[in-house]
Design a protein around this motif. Structure first.
Motif, PDB file in Angstrom:
ATOM      1  N   SER A 158       0.814  -1.211   0.000  1.00 47.27           N
ATOM      2  CA  SER A 158       0.000   0.000   0.000  1.00 47.27           C
ATOM      3  C   SER A 158       0.854   1.271   0.000  1.00 47.27           C
ATOM      4  N   ALA A 159       2.004   1.250   0.638  1.00 51.85           N
ATOM      5  CA  ALA A 159       2.869   2.437   0.650  1.00 51.85           C
ATOM      6  C   ALA A 159       3.377   2.759  -0.754  1.00 51.85           C
ATOM      7  N   THR A 160       3.706   1.738  -1.519  1.00 50.85           N
ATOM      8  CA  THR A 160       4.162   1.957  -2.892  1.00 50.85           C
ATOM      9  C   THR A 160       3.023   2.488  -3.751  1.00 50.85           C
ATOM     10  N   ARG A 161       1.841   1.894  -3.615  1.00 52.75           N
ATOM     11  CA  ARG A 161       0.677   2.375  -4.370  1.00 52.75           C
ATOM     12  C   ARG A 161       0.412   3.848  -4.067  1.00 52.75           C
ATOM     13  N   VAL A 162       0.448   4.216  -2.813  1.00 48.71           N
ATOM     14  CA  VAL A 162       0.198   5.612  -2.437  1.00 48.71           C
ATOM     15  C   VAL A 162       1.272   6.514  -3.037  1.00 48.71           C
ATOM     16  N   ALA A 163       2.527   6.109  -3.000  1.00 46.54           N
ATOM     17  CA  ALA A 163       3.612   6.915  -3.561  1.00 46.54           C
ATOM     18  C   ALA A 163       3.419   7.116  -5.057  1.00 46.54           C
ATOM     19  N   LEU A 164       3.006   6.080  -5.766  1.00 52.82           N
ATOM     20  CA  LEU A 164       2.774   6.186  -7.208  1.00 52.82           C
ATOM     21  C   LEU A 164       1.578   7.087  -7.504  1.00 52.82           C
ATOM     22  N   GLU A 165       0.509   6.929  -6.732  1.00 59.16           N
ATOM     23  CA  GLU A 165      -0.669   7.777  -6.908  1.00 59.16           C
ATOM     24  C   GLU A 165      -0.334   9.234  -6.597  1.00 59.16           C
ATOM     25  N   ASP A 166       0.495   9.471  -5.580  1.00 54.49           N
ATOM     26  CA  ASP A 166       0.926  10.829  -5.251  1.00 54.49           C
ATOM     27  C   ASP A 166       1.692  11.461  -6.410  1.00 54.49           C
ATOM     28  N   LEU A 167       2.527  10.679  -7.076  1.00 58.60           N
ATOM     29  CA  LEU A 167       3.296  11.183  -8.212  1.00 58.60           C
ATOM     30  C   LEU A 167       2.365  11.581  -9.357  1.00 58.60           C
ATOM     31  N   LEU A 168       1.386  10.739  -9.668  1.00 57.66           N
ATOM     32  CA  LEU A 168       0.414  11.057 -10.717  1.00 57.66           C
ATOM     33  C   LEU A 168      -0.337  12.349 -10.392  1.00 57.66           C
ATOM     34  N   THR A 169      -0.747  12.481  -9.144  1.00 60.46           N
ATOM     35  CA  THR A 169      -1.486  13.663  -8.719  1.00 60.46           C
ATOM     36  C   THR A 169      -0.601  14.905  -8.751  1.00 60.46           C
ATOM     37  N   GLU A 170       0.638  14.790  -8.336  1.00 62.12           N
ATOM     38  CA  GLU A 170       1.555  15.928  -8.320  1.00 62.12           C
ATOM     39  C   GLU A 170       1.809  16.444  -9.735  1.00 62.12           C
ATOM     40  N   PHE A 171       1.954  15.538 -10.695  1.00 62.57           N
ATOM     41  CA  PHE A 171       2.119  15.957 -12.096  1.00 62.57           C
ATOM     42  C   PHE A 171       0.941  16.832 -12.514  1.00 62.57           C
ATOM     43  N   ALA A 172      -0.278  16.336 -12.307  1.00 60.28           N
ATOM     44  CA  ALA A 172      -1.475  17.074 -12.703  1.00 60.28           C
ATOM     45  C   ALA A 172      -1.559  18.416 -11.986  1.00 60.28           C
ATOM     46  N   ALA A 224      -0.047  32.497 -18.986  1.00 57.73           N
ATOM     47  CA  ALA A 224      -1.053  32.718 -17.946  1.00 57.73           C
ATOM     48  C   ALA A 224      -2.479  32.603 -18.467  1.00 57.73           C
ATOM     49  N   ASN A 225      -2.662  32.607 -19.789  1.00 58.29           N
ATOM     50  CA  ASN A 225      -4.008  32.512 -20.363  1.00 58.29           C
ATOM     51  C   ASN A 225      -4.497  31.076 -20.509  1.00 58.29           C
ATOM     52  N   ARG A 226      -3.628  30.121 -20.348  1.00 61.23           N
ATOM     53  CA  ARG A 226      -4.027  28.718 -20.497  1.00 61.23           C
ATOM     54  C   ARG A 226      -4.543  28.196 -19.158  1.00 61.23           C
ATOM     55  N   VAL A 227      -5.748  27.666 -19.196  1.00 56.84           N
ATOM     56  CA  VAL A 227      -6.372  27.086 -18.016  1.00 56.84           C
ATOM     57  C   VAL A 227      -6.614  25.616 -18.315  1.00 56.84           C
ATOM     58  N   SER A 228      -6.237  24.741 -17.381  1.00 55.47           N
ATOM     59  CA  SER A 228      -6.470  23.308 -17.598  1.00 55.47           C
ATOM     60  C   SER A 228      -6.737  22.613 -16.276  1.00 55.47           C
ATOM     61  N   ARG A 229      -7.358  21.474 -16.394  1.00 57.90           N
ATOM     62  CA  ARG A 229      -7.523  20.570 -15.261  1.00 57.90           C
ATOM     63  C   ARG A 229      -7.356  19.152 -15.777  1.00 57.90           C
ATOM     64  N   HIS A 230      -6.487  18.414 -15.103  1.00 61.69           N
ATOM     65  CA  HIS A 230      -6.207  17.021 -15.447  1.00 61.69           C
ATOM     66  C   HIS A 230      -6.777  16.117 -14.364  1.00 61.69           C
ATOM     67  N   LEU A 231      -7.491  15.111 -14.771  1.00 63.04           N
ATOM     68  CA  LEU A 231      -8.055  14.123 -13.851  1.00 63.04           C
ATOM     69  C   LEU A 231      -7.539  12.755 -14.258  1.00 63.04           C
ATOM     70  N   TRP A 232      -7.317  11.879 -13.290  1.00 62.19           N
ATOM     71  CA  TRP A 232      -6.935  10.501 -13.605  1.00 62.19           C
ATOM     72  C   TRP A 232      -7.733   9.572 -12.694  1.00 62.19           C
ATOM     73  N   SER A 233      -7.959   8.364 -13.195  1.00 65.40           N
ATOM     74  CA  SER A 233      -8.694   7.381 -12.395  1.00 65.40           C
ATOM     75  C   SER A 233      -8.372   5.970 -12.881  1.00 65.40           C
ATOM     76  N   ASN A 234      -8.927   5.013 -12.167  1.00 60.85           N
ATOM     77  CA  ASN A 234      -8.843   3.589 -12.516  1.00 60.85           C
ATOM     78  C   ASN A 234      -7.412   3.088 -12.709  1.00 60.85           C
ATOM     79  N   PRO A 235      -6.525   3.363 -11.757  1.00 63.42           N
ATOM     80  CA  PRO A 235      -5.136   2.921 -11.945  1.00 63.42           C
ATOM     81  C   PRO A 235      -5.028   1.397 -11.935  1.00 63.42           C
TER      82      PRO A 235
END
Length: 143
Positions: free
Chosen positions: A5-19, A64-75
């Motif tokens: 679970s610690a590895t899974r959380v670390a990987l999910e944190d990396l994906l979220t940090e990128f976004a 500064a004019n570019r607005v985006s939102r990145h979502l990820w799911s179902n890893p």
């Protein structure tokens, strides 16, 4: 998948940090999340080193004019060896370039949905970093 679970959380944190970095004006720090020879590929984009990633995402952060939102799911996790994991996620990105005088919220039909296949490596310092990110677009504006 037998990842702890610690590895899974670390990987999910990396994906979220990128976004988060891309979406909140810190694209100039995205390269820090990659190994030195890390890569990103997507339709119309191929970056093959941390330096290329720094340059491209630094330019993006400066817009500064570019607005985006990145979502990820179902890893889905696949352990490749003791230092590398492949993670496949469904990704959804909304984006808009603000015009002069425009304010949020804005009408938006600009979105991309696809699959991201990431190979993530535990670096010598124990941190997980992207070795490669590859986006396959399945739905796009006007498609």
């Amino acid at each position: 998948m037998s990842l702890n679970s610690a590895t899974r959380v670390a990987l999910e944190d990396l994906l979220t940090e990128f976004a988060w970095r891309v979406d909140h004006g810190h694209g100039d720090r995205v390269h820090e999340l990659f190994i030195e020879v890390g890569s990103i590929s997507a339709p119309g984009l191929t970056l093959n080193s941390r330096n290329e990633i720094a340059s491209a995402f630094g330019q993006r952060a400066a817009d500064a004019n570019r607005v985006s939102r990145h979502l990820w799911s179902n890893p889905r996790f696949e352990e490749l060896d003791s230092h590398r994991v492949r993670v496949v996620t469904v990704v959804q990105t909304f984006f808009h370039t603000m015009q002069e005088g425009e304010q949020t919220p804005v009408p938006n039909n600009n979105f991309v949905v696809g699959d991201s296949t990431d190979v993530i490596r535990r670096d010598d310092d124990g941190c997980w970093r992207f070795e490669s990110r590859q986006l396959q677009v399945l739905f796009a504006p006007g498609s």
